[in-house]
Design a protein around this motif. Structure first.
Motif, PDB file in Angstrom:
ATOM      1  N   VAL A 195       4.342  -5.264   7.970  1.00 23.55           N
ATOM      2  CA  VAL A 195       3.382  -4.209   8.311  1.00 23.55           C
ATOM      3  C   VAL A 195       3.870  -3.419   9.522  1.00 23.55           C
ATOM      4  O   VAL A 195       3.755  -2.191   9.565  1.00 23.55           O
ATOM      5  N   ALA A 225       4.648   0.481   9.447  1.00 22.26           N
ATOM      6  CA  ALA A 225       3.912   1.353  10.364  1.00 22.26           C
ATOM      7  C   ALA A 225       4.871   2.189  11.217  1.00 22.26           C
ATOM      8  O   ALA A 225       4.643   3.383  11.449  1.00 22.26           O
ATOM      9  N   LEU A 271      -2.461   1.098   9.032  1.00 27.20           N
ATOM     10  CA  LEU A 271      -1.462   0.034   9.138  1.00 27.20           C
ATOM     11  C   LEU A 271      -1.461  -0.587  10.527  1.00 27.20           C
ATOM     12  O   LEU A 271      -1.342  -1.813  10.676  1.00 27.20           O
TER      13      LEU A 271
END
Length: 217
Positions: free
Chosen positions: A103, A107, A169
């Motif tokens: 993640v 991001a 995110l």
């Protein structure tokens, strides 16, 4: 562990060398204690100083997330959370740090896209982690595409911006950092996602299903 273990070994080796089952009462008790400790901490945004130190390279501090954004984009956040849960169900070996790293990488890629319109994929430590990150990124991107398609049907256009995906995110990243114990085999964030999203067929969470599942990290 279906056998006897002393309290000291349990405390020291839990989610370090021991791959603890999610329903272990001692593990659940430890998580509850950690959650209470974080709630009383002054540093709640990243889940406390311990997680912040362990995942310092994962954090993205210069992205502001407002309460209004959480309200307006709750369905997007829930949809992306579902995508992470789906990945974790498909590969039961995934740990918190796998999801957090993936993640974070995604991001940062969106942050570069938003700031410069360039697509950038941050390097990962090894090939295995790179493969995991790509699988998770593929599932998340599929969710984003499906979300845009669902939004476009009644409106004739989509209002979802890349900056919205970035904020969603980052929110999930901070949620993960706030949930995990930071130990190598920690699955507290994974189990949290499983609890929020029991197995289902639909990948898009509709407004009638959204409720108030978002948990502020």
């Amino acid at each position: 562990m279906h056998g006897k273990i002393c309290p000291q070994c349990c405390g020291e080796q839990r989610e370090v060398t021991l791959d603890c089952p999610s329903d272990c009462p001692y593990l659940l008790q430890a998580r509850e204690h950690a959650t209470t400790h974080r709630a009383n901490s002054q540093n709640e945004r990243t889940g406390g100083r311990e997680s912040e130190a362990l995942f310092a390279e994962a954090e993205i501090p210069d992205v502001q997330i407002t309460q209004q954004f959480l309200y307006e984009r709750e369905e997007l956040i829930l949809g992306l959370s579902f995508a992470l849960a789906k990945c974790a169900r498909a590969d039961r070996s995934l740990m918190d740090r796998d999801l957090i790293a993936a993640v974070s990488s995604l991001a940062k890629s969106y942050q570069t896209l938003v700031n410069s319109s360039l697509i950038y994929e941050p390097p990962t430590a090894n090939l295995a982690h790179q493969t995991i990150a790509r699988e998770i990124a593929r599932e998340v991107e599929t969710m984003v595409r499906e979300f845009r398609e669902a939004e476009q049907q009644p409106l004739g256009h989509t209002r979802l911006r890349d900056s919205d995906v970035l904020k969603a995110l980052v929110f999930l990243l901070r949620l993960g950092l706030g949930r995990t114990s930071g130990r190598p085999k920690s699955r507290a964030f994974v189990d949290f996602l499983f609890a929020q999203f029991p197995e289902r067929q639909s990948a898009i969470v509709g407004p009638e299903e959204a409720g108030s599942r978002i948990v502020i990290p």
